[in-house]
Design an enzyme around this catalytic site. Structure first.
Site, PDB file in Angstrom:
ATOM      1  CG  LEU A   1       6.106  -0.722  -5.474  1.00 17.20           C
ATOM      2  CD1 LEU A   1       7.540  -1.176  -5.676  1.00 17.20           C
ATOM      3  CD2 LEU A   1       5.212  -1.905  -5.121  1.00 17.20           C
TER       4      LEU A   1
ATOM      5  CE  LYS B   1       2.994  12.886  -4.027  1.00 19.90           C
ATOM      6  NZ  LYS B   1       1.627  13.335  -4.286  1.00 19.90           N
TER       7      LYS B   1
ATOM      8  CE  LYS C   1       4.924   7.624   1.404  1.00 23.17           C
ATOM      9  NZ  LYS C   1       4.888   7.433  -0.011  1.00 23.17           N
TER      10      LYS C   1
HETATM   11  P1  NAD Z   1      -1.235   1.239  -1.759  1.00 23.23           P
HETATM   12  O1  NAD Z   1      -0.716   0.759  -0.467  1.00 23.23           O
HETATM   13  O2  NAD Z   1      -2.706   1.241  -1.992  1.00 23.23           O
HETATM   14  O3  NAD Z   1      -0.562   0.391  -2.969  1.00 23.23           O
HETATM   15  C1  NAD Z   1       0.735  -0.121  -2.947  1.00 23.23           C
HETATM   16  C2  NAD Z   1       0.691  -1.507  -3.569  1.00 23.23           C
HETATM   17  O4  NAD Z   1       2.019  -2.033  -3.635  1.00 23.23           O
HETATM   18  C3  NAD Z   1      -0.132  -2.518  -2.732  1.00 23.23           C
HETATM   19  O5  NAD Z   1      -1.079  -3.146  -3.566  1.00 23.23           O
HETATM   20  C4  NAD Z   1       0.933  -3.501  -2.223  1.00 23.23           C
HETATM   21  O6  NAD Z   1       0.433  -4.816  -2.078  1.00 23.23           O
HETATM   22  C5  NAD Z   1       1.969  -3.408  -3.322  1.00 23.23           C
HETATM   23  N1  NAD Z   1       3.289  -3.864  -2.915  1.00 23.23           N
HETATM   24  C6  NAD Z   1       3.975  -3.573  -1.792  1.00 23.23           C
HETATM   25  N2  NAD Z   1       5.179  -4.180  -1.788  1.00 23.23           N
HETATM   26  C7  NAD Z   1       5.269  -4.858  -2.968  1.00 23.23           C
HETATM   27  C8  NAD Z   1       6.267  -5.677  -3.554  1.00 23.23           C
HETATM   28  N3  NAD Z   1       7.406  -5.930  -2.927  1.00 23.23           N
HETATM   29  N4  NAD Z   1       6.025  -6.218  -4.764  1.00 23.23           N
HETATM   30  C9  NAD Z   1       4.842  -5.978  -5.409  1.00 23.23           C
HETATM   31  N5  NAD Z   1       3.853  -5.208  -4.900  1.00 23.23           N
HETATM   32  C10 NAD Z   1       4.061  -4.659  -3.691  1.00 23.23           C
HETATM   33  O7  NAD Z   1      -0.631   2.706  -1.988  1.00 23.23           O
HETATM   34  P2  NAD Z   1      -1.193   3.841  -2.973  1.00 23.23           P
HETATM   35  O8  NAD Z   1      -2.164   4.690  -2.253  1.00 23.23           O
HETATM   36  O9  NAD Z   1      -1.551   3.223  -4.286  1.00 23.23           O
HETATM   37  O10 NAD Z   1       0.131   4.718  -3.130  1.00 23.23           O
HETATM   38  C11 NAD Z   1       1.243   4.297  -3.892  1.00 23.23           C
HETATM   39  C12 NAD Z   1       2.266   5.428  -3.898  1.00 23.23           C
HETATM   40  O11 NAD Z   1       1.680   6.589  -4.518  1.00 23.23           O
HETATM   41  C13 NAD Z   1       2.714   5.859  -2.499  1.00 23.23           C
HETATM   42  O12 NAD Z   1       4.069   6.187  -2.529  1.00 23.23           O
HETATM   43  C14 NAD Z   1       1.848   7.079  -2.210  1.00 23.23           C
HETATM   44  O13 NAD Z   1       2.464   7.950  -1.290  1.00 23.23           O
HETATM   45  C15 NAD Z   1       1.717   7.669  -3.601  1.00 23.23           C
HETATM   46  N6  NAD Z   1       0.492   8.468  -3.848  1.00 23.23           N
HETATM   47  C16 NAD Z   1      -0.732   8.029  -3.415  1.00 23.23           C
HETATM   48  C17 NAD Z   1      -1.860   8.798  -3.682  1.00 23.23           C
HETATM   49  C18 NAD Z   1      -3.240   8.375  -3.211  1.00 23.23           C
HETATM   50  O14 NAD Z   1      -4.172   9.207  -3.272  1.00 23.23           O
HETATM   51  N7  NAD Z   1      -3.441   7.134  -2.773  1.00 23.23           N
HETATM   52  C19 NAD Z   1      -1.748  10.007  -4.398  1.00 23.23           C
HETATM   53  C20 NAD Z   1      -0.488  10.387  -4.868  1.00 23.23           C
HETATM   54  C21 NAD Z   1       0.622   9.616  -4.591  1.00 23.23           C
END
Ligand code: NAD
Length: 295
Positions: free
Chosen positions: A64, A170, A245
């Site tokens: 998330l 991280k 964030k």
């Molecule tokens: P994103 O916003 O694409 O995905 C998050 C998902 O969670 C969304 O599909 C959203 O609908 C869902 N969500 C939110 N609240 C919810 C709930 N209450 N119940 C069920 N689903 C819910 O984000 P992301 O890019 O996939 O990143 C996810 C995490 O990984 C973040 O913490 C981010 O910092 C970290 N991260 C991202 C990347 C990247 O390249 N995108 C790389 C490393 C780490």
């Protein structure tokens, strides 16, 4: 083994798909129904509620955006913890603050839930190719349980120490990433203004002491790294608001131990400006347009 997966965004959708490919029975949930449908089309089972995810799962994974979201899905009345099977393993791969993470660890322990925090690095390309790096916090025993599952999603799984240490790693990693993206953006923008061809400068700097991941895997200048978001109009990838964030998590973490991180502070200000200019959902590498004075 049955795995429940919550959060099917840029990262989670690929990770859940890789677990399906690895032969696990995967039940998925997201607040966005189309995200569930996409995974069902790839062989996962769709859940209607968090409780449905938790009830049958031997392992639960969350991916998330924020600590608040992770806390909510775990601790709400109809959430994951209240509906989990006895001795379930819970893996949170989101990037969240250390205080919320450690609070969840202690609540999980009281409910006989084995937890690890296991945030990742490697971006959507790494999530898709199952080449992520995992930094894991929790007991040795819980780490050993999580390891074979994480190995299906990543190429490097490191036990960072006790509860919350995965998040600490991280936060520090993304502090470096944010600063290095600004550094690469400044170098390329200045180079261009000085008359350097960006491709030529890339050939030089990627083989010189300036090279880093922000340059060689995720170059913010289009036309250099094929799969980088810069070649796709800065469509994420990793959204600028997510980088902001993480940088703010870095600021709070530094304050909590009286550490000075001056470049982290400037980088946070620049990303804050970029996000406030309407770029929250632009890939974080789009900051080059701010640095170059294009926006
Ligand atoms: P994103 O916003 O694409 O995905 C998050 C998902 O969670 C969304 O599909 C959203 O609908 C869902 N969500 C939110 N609240 C919810 C709930 N209450 N119940 C069920 N689903 C819910 O984000 P992301 O890019 O996939 O990143 C996810 C995490 O990984 C973040 O913490 C981010 O910092 C970290 N991260 C991202 C990347 C990247 O390249 N995108 C790389 C490393 C780490």
């Amino acid at each position: 083994m049955k795995i429940g997966f919550v959060g099917l965004g840029h990262m989670g959708s690929h990770m859940a798909q890789n677990l399906v490919k690895a032969g696990f029975q995967v039940t998925v949930f997201d607040v966005v129904p189309t995200a569930i449908d996409a995974l069902v089309a790839k062989g996962a089972k769709g859940a209607k509620t968090l409780a449905d995810v938790a009830k049958e799962a031997d392992v639960i994974i969350t991916m998330l955006q924020t600590g608040q979201q992770v806390s909510d899905v775990c601790l709400q009345e109809n959430g994951l913890f209240n509906n989990a099977k006895k001795d379930v393993l819970y893996i949170d791969s989101s990037s969240i603050d250390i205080v919320t993470c450690r609070d969840l660890h202690s609540k999980a322990e009281k409910m006989n839930i084995a937890m690890v925090d296991a945030p990742v690095s490697g971006g959507t390309v790494g999530a898709e190719a199952a080449t992520l790096t995992f930094m894991v916090g929790g007991s040795e025993e819980n780490f050993k349980r999580a390891q074979p599952i994480l190995e299906k999603l990543g190429k490097k799984i490191v036990h960072a120490g006790s509860a919350g240490n995965g998040q600490a790693a991280k936060i520090c990693n993304n502090l470096i990433l944010g600063i290095s993206m600004i550094a690469v953006s400044e170098g390329f923008s200045l180079g261009q203004k000085l008359g350097l061809d960006p491709k030529k400068f890339f050939e030089i700097s990627s083989n010189a002491s300036g090279q880093c991941w922000s340059m060689t895997s995720y170059c913010p200048v289009p036309g250099i790294i094929e799969k980088a978001p810069s070649n796709n109009d800065y469509k994420p990838g990793f959204m600028a608001k997510m980088m902001l964030k993480d940088l703010r998590l870095g600021q709070h973490a530094a304050e909590s131990v009286n550490a000075d991180i001056p470049l982290g502070a400037v980088t946070t200000e620049l990303y804050s400006l970029f996000v406030n200019q309407g770029n929250a959902e632009t890939d974080f590498s789009g900051i080059i347009n701010l640095i170059a004075g294009n926006i």
